[in-house]
Motif scaffolding. Structure first.
Motif, PDB file in Angstrom:
ATOM      1  N   VAL A 195       0.841  -1.201   0.000  1.00  0.00           N
ATOM      2  CA  VAL A 195       0.000   0.000   0.000  1.00  0.00           C
ATOM      3  C   VAL A 195       0.875   1.250   0.000  1.00  0.00           C
ATOM      4  CG1 VAL A 195      -0.210  -0.022   2.548  1.00  0.00           C
ATOM      5  CG2 VAL A 195      -1.849   1.286   1.206  1.00  0.00           C
ATOM      6  N   TYR A 196       0.383   2.252  -0.729  1.00  0.00           N
ATOM      7  CA  TYR A 196       0.924   3.604  -0.602  1.00  0.00           C
ATOM      8  C   TYR A 196      -0.256   4.495  -0.225  1.00  0.00           C
ATOM      9  CZ  TYR A 196       3.127   8.034  -1.288  1.00  0.00           C
ATOM     10  OH  TYR A 196       3.618   9.291  -1.049  1.00  0.00           O
ATOM     11  N   CYS A 197      -0.120   5.262   0.823  1.00  0.00           N
ATOM     12  CA  CYS A 197      -1.266   6.059   1.283  1.00  0.00           C
ATOM     13  C   CYS A 197      -0.855   7.488   1.621  1.00  0.00           C
ATOM     14  CB  CYS A 197      -1.862   5.388   2.530  1.00  0.00           C
ATOM     15  SG  CYS A 197      -3.069   6.399   3.398  1.00  0.00           S
ATOM     16  N   HIS A 198      -1.691   8.427   1.197  1.00  0.00           N
ATOM     17  CA  HIS A 198      -1.563   9.816   1.657  1.00  0.00           C
ATOM     18  C   HIS A 198      -2.813  10.118   2.470  1.00  0.00           C
ATOM     19  CE1 HIS A 198      -0.482  13.996   1.810  1.00  0.00           C
ATOM     20  NE2 HIS A 198      -1.698  14.320   1.392  1.00  0.00           N
ATOM     21  N   GLU A 199      -2.612  10.370   3.760  1.00  0.00           N
ATOM     22  CA  GLU A 199      -3.728  10.614   4.673  1.00  0.00           C
ATOM     23  C   GLU A 199      -3.694  12.091   5.050  1.00  0.00           C
ATOM     24  OE1 GLU A 199      -5.178   8.360   8.761  1.00  0.00           O
ATOM     25  OE2 GLU A 199      -3.111   8.919   8.490  1.00  0.00           O
ATOM     26  N   THR A 226      -7.458   1.324  -5.990  1.00  0.00           N
ATOM     27  CA  THR A 226      -7.251   2.670  -5.449  1.00  0.00           C
ATOM     28  C   THR A 226      -8.494   3.092  -4.670  1.00  0.00           C
ATOM     29  OG1 THR A 226      -8.136   3.863  -7.351  1.00  0.00           O
ATOM     30  CG2 THR A 226      -5.791   3.318  -7.389  1.00  0.00           C
ATOM     31  N   TYR A 227      -8.249   3.774  -3.575  1.00  0.00           N
ATOM     32  CA  TYR A 227      -9.324   4.203  -2.675  1.00  0.00           C
ATOM     33  C   TYR A 227      -9.194   5.709  -2.469  1.00  0.00           C
ATOM     34  CZ  TYR A 227     -11.600   4.925   1.908  1.00  0.00           C
ATOM     35  OH  TYR A 227     -12.379   5.384   2.949  1.00  0.00           O
ATOM     36  N   ASN A 228     -10.280   6.432  -2.751  1.00  0.00           N
ATOM     37  CA  ASN A 228     -10.363   7.857  -2.414  1.00  0.00           C
ATOM     38  C   ASN A 228     -11.449   7.988  -1.375  1.00  0.00           C
ATOM     39  OD1 ASN A 228      -8.586   8.913  -4.459  1.00  0.00           O
ATOM     40  ND2 ASN A 228     -10.200   8.504  -5.940  1.00  0.00           N
ATOM     41  N   GLY A 229     -11.132   8.484  -0.191  1.00  0.00           N
ATOM     42  CA  GLY A 229     -12.176   8.537   0.829  1.00  0.00           C
ATOM     43  C   GLY A 229     -12.128   9.791   1.665  1.00  0.00           C
ATOM     44  N   SER A 319      -7.489  -7.750   5.968  1.00  0.00           N
ATOM     45  CA  SER A 319      -8.170  -6.445   5.906  1.00  0.00           C
ATOM     46  C   SER A 319      -7.567  -5.512   6.951  1.00  0.00           C
ATOM     47  CB  SER A 319      -9.671  -6.618   6.155  1.00  0.00           C
ATOM     48  OG  SER A 319     -10.222  -7.529   5.233  1.00  0.00           O
ATOM     49  N   THR A 320      -7.282  -6.091   8.120  1.00  0.00           N
ATOM     50  CA  THR A 320      -6.662  -5.313   9.209  1.00  0.00           C
ATOM     51  C   THR A 320      -5.302  -4.783   8.750  1.00  0.00           C
ATOM     52  OG1 THR A 320      -7.770  -6.815  10.732  1.00  0.00           O
ATOM     53  CG2 THR A 320      -6.021  -5.447  11.653  1.00  0.00           C
ATOM     54  N   ALA A 321      -4.553  -5.636   8.040  1.00  0.00           N
ATOM     55  CA  ALA A 321      -3.224  -5.228   7.560  1.00  0.00           C
ATOM     56  C   ALA A 321      -3.332  -4.067   6.563  1.00  0.00           C
ATOM     57  CB  ALA A 321      -2.514  -6.410   6.915  1.00  0.00           C
ATOM     58  N   MET A 322      -4.429  -4.016   5.809  1.00  0.00           N
ATOM     59  CA  MET A 322      -4.613  -2.904   4.860  1.00  0.00           C
ATOM     60  C   MET A 322      -4.753  -1.595   5.632  1.00  0.00           C
ATOM     61  SD  MET A 322      -7.213  -4.743   2.157  1.00  0.00           S
ATOM     62  CE  MET A 322      -7.213  -3.565   0.798  1.00  0.00           C
ATOM     63  N   VAL A 323      -5.498  -1.657   6.747  1.00  0.00           N
ATOM     64  CA  VAL A 323      -5.725  -0.457   7.565  1.00  0.00           C
ATOM     65  C   VAL A 323      -4.407   0.050   8.156  1.00  0.00           C
ATOM     66  CG1 VAL A 323      -6.747   0.324   9.746  1.00  0.00           C
ATOM     67  CG2 VAL A 323      -8.093  -1.044   8.141  1.00  0.00           C
ATOM     68  N   PHE A 324      -3.716  -0.826   8.853  1.00  0.00           N
ATOM     69  CA  PHE A 324      -2.517  -0.360   9.556  1.00  0.00           C
ATOM     70  C   PHE A 324      -1.350  -0.129   8.594  1.00  0.00           C
ATOM     71  CE2 PHE A 324      -5.044  -2.351  12.957  1.00  0.00           C
ATOM     72  CZ  PHE A 324      -5.271  -1.184  13.666  1.00  0.00           C
ATOM     73  N   GLY A 325      -1.339  -0.867   7.472  1.00  0.00           N
ATOM     74  CA  GLY A 325      -0.326  -0.608   6.445  1.00  0.00           C
ATOM     75  C   GLY A 325      -0.530   0.785   5.864  1.00  0.00           C
ATOM     76  N   ALA A 326      -1.797   1.152   5.619  1.00  0.00           N
ATOM     77  CA  ALA A 326      -2.096   2.479   5.050  1.00  0.00           C
ATOM     78  C   ALA A 326      -1.665   3.577   6.023  1.00  0.00           C
ATOM     79  CB  ALA A 326      -3.580   2.587   4.732  1.00  0.00           C
ATOM     80  N   ILE A 327      -1.957   3.383   7.295  1.00  0.00           N
ATOM     81  CA  ILE A 327      -1.590   4.407   8.288  1.00  0.00           C
ATOM     82  C   ILE A 327      -0.057   4.532   8.364  1.00  0.00           C
ATOM     83  CG2 ILE A 327      -1.608   4.933  10.775  1.00  0.00           C
ATOM     84  CD1 ILE A 327      -4.475   3.695  10.809  1.00  0.00           C
ATOM     85  N   ARG A 328       0.615   3.373   8.334  1.00  0.00           N
ATOM     86  CA  ARG A 328       2.091   3.405   8.396  1.00  0.00           C
ATOM     87  C   ARG A 328       2.666   4.073   7.151  1.00  0.00           C
ATOM     88  NH1 ARG A 328       4.916  -1.978   8.302  1.00  0.00           N
ATOM     89  NH2 ARG A 328       6.773  -1.157   7.320  1.00  0.00           N
ATOM     90  N   SER A 329       2.111   3.729   5.989  1.00  0.00           N
ATOM     91  CA  SER A 329       2.595   4.324   4.743  1.00  0.00           C
ATOM     92  C   SER A 329       2.470   5.846   4.788  1.00  0.00           C
ATOM     93  CB  SER A 329       1.794   3.763   3.563  1.00  0.00           C
ATOM     94  OG  SER A 329       2.007   4.541   2.419  1.00  0.00           O
ATOM     95  N   ARG A 334       5.914   6.489   2.330  1.00  0.00           N
ATOM     96  CA  ARG A 334       6.515   5.536   1.390  1.00  0.00           C
ATOM     97  C   ARG A 334       5.576   4.346   1.208  1.00  0.00           C
ATOM     98  NH1 ARG A 334       8.696   0.959   3.662  1.00  0.00           N
ATOM     99  NH2 ARG A 334       8.583   0.912   5.916  1.00  0.00           N
ATOM    100  N   LYS A 335       5.849   3.576   0.130  1.00  0.00           N
ATOM    101  CA  LYS A 335       5.082   2.340  -0.101  1.00  0.00           C
ATOM    102  C   LYS A 335       5.471   1.311   0.959  1.00  0.00           C
ATOM    103  CE  LYS A 335       5.124  -1.129  -3.744  1.00  0.00           C
ATOM    104  NZ  LYS A 335       5.235  -1.323  -5.203  1.00  0.00           N
ATOM    105  N   VAL A 336       4.467   0.621   1.514  1.00  0.00           N
ATOM    106  CA  VAL A 336       4.706  -0.342   2.597  1.00  0.00           C
ATOM    107  C   VAL A 336       4.262  -1.731   2.122  1.00  0.00           C
ATOM    108  CG1 VAL A 336       3.691  -1.025   4.824  1.00  0.00           C
ATOM    109  CG2 VAL A 336       4.544   1.301   4.515  1.00  0.00           C
ATOM    110  N   MET A 337       5.087  -2.742   2.373  1.00  0.00           N
ATOM    111  CA  MET A 337       4.705  -4.120   2.033  1.00  0.00           C
ATOM    112  C   MET A 337       3.819  -4.665   3.149  1.00  0.00           C
ATOM    113  SD  MET A 337       6.107  -4.150  -0.813  1.00  0.00           S
ATOM    114  CE  MET A 337       5.633  -5.784  -1.382  1.00  0.00           C
ATOM    115  N   LEU A 338       2.806  -5.457   2.775  1.00  0.00           N
ATOM    116  CA  LEU A 338       1.869  -6.017   3.757  1.00  0.00           C
ATOM    117  C   LEU A 338       2.171  -7.484   3.981  1.00  0.00           C
ATOM    118  CD1 LEU A 338      -1.397  -4.362   2.423  1.00  0.00           C
ATOM    119  CD2 LEU A 338       0.121  -3.548   4.233  1.00  0.00           C
ATOM    120  N   ARG A 339       1.537  -8.048   5.009  1.00  0.00           N
ATOM    121  CA  ARG A 339       1.756  -9.470   5.340  1.00  0.00           C
ATOM    122  C   ARG A 339       1.362 -10.336   4.132  1.00  0.00           C
ATOM    123  NH1 ARG A 339      -1.357 -13.347   8.388  1.00  0.00           N
ATOM    124  NH2 ARG A 339      -0.436 -12.919  10.399  1.00  0.00           N
ATOM    125  N   ARG A 340       2.129 -11.387   3.874  1.00  0.00           N
ATOM    126  CA  ARG A 340       1.858 -12.275   2.746  1.00  0.00           C
ATOM    127  C   ARG A 340       0.805 -13.317   3.149  1.00  0.00           C
ATOM    128  NH1 ARG A 340       4.182 -10.687  -1.997  1.00  0.00           N
ATOM    129  NH2 ARG A 340       3.350 -12.677  -2.639  1.00  0.00           N
TER     130      ARG A 340
END
Ligand code: NAD
Length: 341
Positions: A195-199, A226-229, A319-329, A334-340
């Motif tokens: 994920v790469y996220c701009h919050e 891609t998610y725009n929210g 799904s949880t990893a998407m949330v916390f990966g986005a926040i970390r990114s 930077r782009k963050v790798m998620l759990r495989r």
């Protein structure tokens, strides 16, 4: 037949949906309310015509009532404590999303749950249990649009909650985007890998934390989502399910405020600049109950059948990893790798 003695942890806004569900079931009984405040339990008893005892802790409630199932409807920052007490107390656990308030906490809970395979631990993802999304999933799964490769979701709502969300650091991603991210996994039929996220918190926002985000996820089948929210967007609101476009190799599916459908390349055409399309309606073959009731039906059915629920912790951790990966990114820019998987 298993009978369920339920500890209802959390007696706030969301609790009534869970309580009503339990009261409907002939095999279930609510034996304890747990909340920080006794007054919250008193209010629930009054609202539902009950006289369930209140306890200050889940451990104590399980000990005194011999419960075998915990409903965790507390706030996200309390989920780790409540879930740990439930699993260590030998209870099945059904929890509101998100699994926990950080990825580390969610991983710790997953590790604990893995040591107790006899217990079922599932997460509420009510927005998977809707006729429209099931029809869309079937349409995509049928291969009508070819392989889904570019998926977009737009979510724009001005939501004035008050309460804990106004003070959260990442209210949109933590408290709402989990639904849309989880829906993306269902629609695409794959798991995310990065994920790469701009919050950010737009001008005029009434939230203390970031109420808007743009995210790019890569999936393990090559799809990009891609998610725009925004939760502080006034005017032209989308539905709570977001507005979706799923582009595949043979066509595109759409789900907005209407039944999903696709436009696919019509067969046997001469090569030309732009092709003709056929419209395909999504098939409505799913007949479950919608929302919380549908997800709870599945969680209870899974216990009866001795299999993991569709939204078991082992599935939901992606799904949880998407949330916390986005926040970390967003934090690390930077782009963050998620759990495989
Ligand atoms: N699935 C959905 O569509 C949906 C919708 C709304 C909320 N939720 C989720 O439901 C959960 C509860 O949300 P809500 O809107 O009811 O919140 P709320 O603030 O109205 O209620 C939470 C209750 O939990 C209690 N609580 C807090 N910490 C506790 C602890 N350590 N032990 C016991 N009780 C504690 C509070 O006193 C309060 O009564 C959250 O995880 C939220 O994300 C899900």
């Amino acid at each position: 037949m298993t009978t369920y003695k339920i500890v209802q942890a959390g007696c706030g806004a969301m609790a009534s949906a869970w309580i009503k569900y339990a009261l409907e079931r002939e095999d279930s009984e609510i034996v304890a309310f747990v909340d920080l405040y006794e007054a919250a339990a008193v209010k629930m008893n009054e609202k539902h015509g009950l006289s369930v005892p209140w306890f200050a802790s889940v451990e104590e409630a399980i000990r005194q009532t011999g419960a075998n199932l915990v409903f965790d409807v507390t706030i996200p920052s309390a989920h780790k404590t409540v879930a740990t007490a439930a699993l260590e107390g030998g209870c099945h656990l059904m929890s509101e999303k998100p699994m926990a308030a950080s990825m580390e906490e969610a991983e710790q809970l997953a590790e604990l749950a893995a040591t107790k395979p006899e217990l079922h631990y599932s997460i509420m993802q009510n927005r998977r249990f809707l006729k429209d999304i099931r029809a869309l999933r079937e349409l995509i799964g049928s291969g009508a649009i070819g392989k889904p490769s570019f998926v977009t979701a737009d979510f724009f709502i001005g939501a004035h909650f008050g309460g804990f969300r106004d003070a959260m650091e990442s209210p949109l991603i933590m408290d709402m985007a989990i639904h849309t991210f989880d829906q993306a996994r269902l629609i695409i039929g794959a798991n995310p890998v990065s994920v790469y996220c701009h919050e950010f918190n737009p001008e005029g926002s009434w939230y203390a934390g970031n109420a808007a985000a743009v995210c790019i996820f890569e999936f393990d089948n090559g799809a990009v989502f891609t998610y725009n929210g925004s939760w502080c967007s006034e005017g032209l609101r989308t539905t709570w399910e977001a507005e979706w476009r799923i582009a595949g190799s043979q066509g595109t599916a759409s789900w907005k405020d209407a039944p999903p459908f696709a436009e696919v390349v019509s067969p046997a055409q001469e090569a030309k600049f732009q092709y003709e399309y056929d419209r395909i309606e999504a098939p409505y073959n799913w007949h479950g109950r919608e929302g919380h009731n549908g997800c709870l039906d599945e969680m209870f059915q899974a216990i009866q059948e001795g299999r993991p629920a569709e939204t078991s912790y082992a599935d939901n951790i992606y799904s949880t990893a998407m949330v916390f990966g986005a926040i970390r990114s967003a934090k690390e820019q930077r782009k963050v790798m998620l759990r495989r998987p």
